[in-house]
Design an enzyme around this catalytic site. Structure first.
Site, PDB file in Angstrom:
ATOM      1  N   SER A 221      25.714  48.247  46.830  1.00  0.00           N
ATOM      2  CA  SER A 221      25.623  47.553  48.119  1.00  0.00           C
ATOM      3  C   SER A 221      24.733  48.304  49.102  1.00  0.00           C
ATOM      4  CB  SER A 221      27.027  47.296  48.669  1.00  0.00           C
ATOM      5  OG  SER A 221      26.973  46.287  49.634  1.00  0.00           O
ATOM      6  N   ASP A 244      24.611  45.195  43.101  1.00  0.00           N
ATOM      7  CA  ASP A 244      24.916  44.233  44.166  1.00  0.00           C
ATOM      8  C   ASP A 244      24.344  44.711  45.494  1.00  0.00           C
ATOM      9  OD1 ASP A 244      27.872  42.171  44.697  1.00  0.00           O
ATOM     10  OD2 ASP A 244      25.821  41.699  44.073  1.00  0.00           O
ATOM     11  N   HIS A 299      31.765  41.088  44.988  1.00  0.00           N
ATOM     12  CA  HIS A 299      31.159  42.339  45.454  1.00  0.00           C
ATOM     13  C   HIS A 299      32.003  43.552  45.041  1.00  0.00           C
ATOM     14  CE1 HIS A 299      28.102  44.319  47.679  1.00  0.00           C
ATOM     15  NE2 HIS A 299      28.891  44.756  48.644  1.00  0.00           N
TER      16      HIS A 299
HETATM   17  C1  LIG Z   1      35.861  43.182  58.026  1.00  0.00           C
HETATM   18  C2  LIG Z   1      35.096  44.394  57.664  1.00  0.00           C
HETATM   19  N1  LIG Z   1      33.668  44.108  57.460  1.00  0.00           N
HETATM   20  C3  LIG Z   1      32.998  45.429  57.678  1.00  0.00           C
HETATM   21  C4  LIG Z   1      31.547  45.277  57.959  1.00  0.00           C
HETATM   22  C5  LIG Z   1      33.356  43.590  56.060  1.00  0.00           C
HETATM   23  C6  LIG Z   1      34.030  44.484  54.997  1.00  0.00           C
HETATM   24  N2  LIG Z   1      33.436  44.277  53.662  1.00  0.00           N
HETATM   25  C7  LIG Z   1      34.197  43.490  52.693  1.00  0.00           C
HETATM   26  C8  LIG Z   1      35.337  44.349  52.164  1.00  0.00           C
HETATM   27  C9  LIG Z   1      35.357  45.798  51.715  1.00  0.00           C
HETATM   28  C10 LIG Z   1      36.710  45.216  51.494  1.00  0.00           C
HETATM   29  C11 LIG Z   1      37.979  45.777  50.960  1.00  0.00           C
HETATM   30  C12 LIG Z   1      37.997  47.066  50.453  1.00  0.00           C
HETATM   31  C13 LIG Z   1      39.201  47.584  49.999  1.00  0.00           C
HETATM   32  C14 LIG Z   1      40.360  46.810  50.058  1.00  0.00           C
HETATM   33  C15 LIG Z   1      41.648  47.399  49.578  1.00  0.00           C
HETATM   34  F1  LIG Z   1      42.682  46.672  50.000  1.00  0.00           F
HETATM   35  F2  LIG Z   1      41.634  47.410  48.259  1.00  0.00           F
HETATM   36  F3  LIG Z   1      41.752  48.633  50.047  1.00  0.00           F
HETATM   37  C16 LIG Z   1      40.353  45.522  50.585  1.00  0.00           C
HETATM   38  C17 LIG Z   1      39.136  44.987  51.037  1.00  0.00           C
HETATM   39  C18 LIG Z   1      36.590  44.634  52.900  1.00  0.00           C
HETATM   40  C19 LIG Z   1      36.092  43.971  50.918  1.00  0.00           C
HETATM   41  C20 LIG Z   1      32.212  44.813  53.368  1.00  0.00           C
HETATM   42  O1  LIG Z   1      31.628  45.477  54.179  1.00  0.00           O
HETATM   43  C21 LIG Z   1      31.564  44.575  51.986  1.00  0.00           C
HETATM   44  N3  LIG Z   1      30.504  45.593  51.863  1.00  0.00           N
HETATM   45  C22 LIG Z   1      30.759  46.811  51.284  1.00  0.00           C
HETATM   46  S1  LIG Z   1      32.297  47.138  50.712  1.00  0.00           S
HETATM   47  C23 LIG Z   1      32.215  48.816  50.035  1.00  0.00           C
HETATM   48  C24 LIG Z   1      33.586  49.336  49.933  1.00  0.00           C
HETATM   49  C25 LIG Z   1      34.246  49.761  51.079  1.00  0.00           C
HETATM   50  C26 LIG Z   1      35.553  50.203  50.992  1.00  0.00           C
HETATM   51  C27 LIG Z   1      36.187  50.176  49.764  1.00  0.00           C
HETATM   52  F4  LIG Z   1      37.444  50.603  49.682  1.00  0.00           F
HETATM   53  C28 LIG Z   1      35.532  49.781  48.603  1.00  0.00           C
HETATM   54  C29 LIG Z   1      34.236  49.339  48.703  1.00  0.00           C
HETATM   55  N4  LIG Z   1      29.829  47.757  51.163  1.00  0.00           N
HETATM   56  C30 LIG Z   1      28.564  47.555  51.647  1.00  0.00           C
HETATM   57  O2  LIG Z   1      27.707  48.432  51.525  1.00  0.00           O
HETATM   58  C31 LIG Z   1      28.290  46.300  52.282  1.00  0.00           C
HETATM   59  C32 LIG Z   1      29.259  45.353  52.384  1.00  0.00           C
HETATM   60  C33 LIG Z   1      28.782  44.208  53.063  1.00  0.00           C
HETATM   61  C34 LIG Z   1      27.465  44.451  53.384  1.00  0.00           C
HETATM   62  C35 LIG Z   1      27.060  45.793  52.914  1.00  0.00           C
END
Ligand SMILES: CCN(CC)CCN(C[C@]12C[C@](c3ccc(C(F)(F)F)cc3)(C1)C2)C(=O)Cn1c(SCc2ccc(F)cc2)nc(=O)c2c1C=CC2
Length: 381
Positions: A221, A244, A299
């Site tokens: 990402s 991704d 993702h």
């Molecule tokens: C509302 C928050 N808003 C923030 C900008 C969007 C938040 N979001 C979607 C999420 C991460 C999610 C997640 C994690 C972990 C649980 C758990 F419950 F398992 F802990 C649940 C739910 C919440 C799915 C993303 O940002 C997606 N994303 C990610 S996620 C990388 C990641 C972060 C934490 C982790 F534990 C595992 C993986 N890395 C990127 O580089 C980019 C994006 C989007 C564009 C660029």
């Protein structure tokens, strides 16, 4: 470290011939420093134990901030759901000296940190790679810093221009990947390194163990964007694997300066036309650029969470797609290994998975599932 991390199920161990060890190195607390988790082929060591997946409570706080949920509520949930998991590697197990290993630097996603991609890193290490999973200090993750003062994920301030923040962050992330490479280069040449973390691991055992002509950069990402920025800045990296990728932080004018092969492995649900169009701008007739999409993935099919959440919660939180997470991870890892063998000129048998690079599998789509209008918008639009 956390409480009783009893659950060794969950994150799948590497399938390769090597046992996997892991150790943390923090060179110094400043932003100029470097902090990464090293995964490496290790001697069988029954006495070593597998460390907890989430190194300390503050990481749960970082995740809570990232997900905009209450910290104490999140700590209880995360401890209940994930507190008992271990990672599939032996903590500070003796390094297995066996010739020179190729090196992969791994870059995590927004809001993540160095331990969350252990299924990928442990698989590569089990196949005979040394992998350094960098902990980024660009406030896009949660980590310990500056005498244990925590730098949490920083949400955008109102009115803050996302692109300039993200572009500055991707530049810093690339510099951190390059710094990790330099530190491993010094260790490889026998220079002693001071680890500010309490660690029994003998880092000098890595002397002459890395083949730095066979170095790649990999990331998920925001970490995928970091791959492209890092390849542009540092030619020691011979190729990149971008999982991704989130292309938003990148300036398109650097694309012609990226000279190395790149494998894009995309999920089916995350991508959108604008993002794919930017990836396509990296297409080249002379440099190998490949793209595949894994059917039924989301993702979060790349970080470890995808293994650790029951089907129901996993689906609701979009941590799981429709495809079995083990199958998806297998396809991604095998395609990556085949691509790394091809462009790092390894003498392994990973070329058996070459068809996956071309999307030749019932669970793969060559290129992308996103329909991108191929004609250019008329100039005067
Ligand atoms: C509302 C928050 N808003 C923030 C900008 C969007 C938040 N979001 C979607 C999420 C991460 C999610 C997640 C994690 C972990 C649980 C758990 F419950 F398992 F802990 C649940 C739910 C919440 C799915 C993303 O940002 C997606 N994303 C990610 S996620 C990388 C990641 C972060 C934490 C982790 F534990 C595992 C993986 N890395 C990127 O580089 C980019 C994006 C989007 C564009 C660029």
């Amino acid at each position: 470290v956390m409480g009783n991390c009893s659950n060794t199920l969950g994150i799948p161990p590497g399938k390769g011939p090597h046992q996997v060890g892991c150790a943390d190195l923090m060179v110094d607390h400043t932003v100029q420093g470097s902090f990464f988790r090293l995964y490496y082929p290790c001697e069988p060591s029954p006495s070593s134990e597998k460390p907890c997946w989430i190194p300390s409570q503050e990481y749960f706080d970082g995740l809570a901030d990232f997900m905009k949920i209450n910290r104490s509520f999140a700590e209880r949930i995360f401890n209940y759901l994930y507190g008992s998991y271990r990672i599939p590697a032996f903590w500070e197990a003796p390094f297995k000296s066996n010739g020179k290993y190729p090196l992969v630097i791994f870059s995590h996603g927004l809001g993540a940190f160095r331990t969350l991609y252990s299924a990928i890193c442990a698989e590569l290490a089990s196949r005979g790679f040394v992998v350094a999973s960098v902990e980024h200090r660009d406030e896009s993750g949660s980590q310990e810093n500056l005498e244990k003062v925590w730098m949490y994920y920083r949400a955008l301030k109102p009115g803050e221009e996302e692109f300039s923040l993200r572009n500055n962050q991707v530049q810093q992330r690339a510099n951190e990947c390059i710094r990790a490479l330099k530190i491993l280069d010094e260790i490889n040449s026998g220079k002693s390194v001071t680890n500010v973390l309490q660690s029994e691991f003998d880092w000098s055992s890595l002397k002459n163990s890395l083949d730095l002509c066979k170095t790649a950069v990999m990331g998920h990402s925001f970490g995928g964007a970091t791959v492209i920025e890092t390849l542009c800045k540092e030619l020691t990296f011979k190729c990149g694997v971008a999982l991704d990728t989130w292309m938003v932080p990148l300036k398109e004018e650097i694309f012609p300066n990226v000279k190395q092969p790149i494998l894009f492995i995309n999920s089916e649900k995350f991508q959108w036309a604008g993002n794919i169009i930017r990836m396509r701008k990296l297409d080249s007739a002379s440099i190998q650029r490949k793209m595949i999409t894994i059917r039924g993935t989301v993702h979060q099919s790349f970080p470890d969470f995808t293994f650790l959440t029951g089907n129901w919660i996993g689906k609701v939180l979009k941590l799981k797609g429709d495809i079995d997470p083990h199958l998806a991870m297998d396809l991604s890892n095998k395609a990556s290994l085949a691509f790394l063998q091809r462009h790092l000129s390894l003498d392994k048998d990973f070329n058996q998975w070459d068809p996956l690079i071309d999307g030749k599998d019932e669970n793969l789509i060559p290129g992308t599932n996103i329909h991108v209008m191929s004609h250019k918008a008329p100039e005067h639009s």
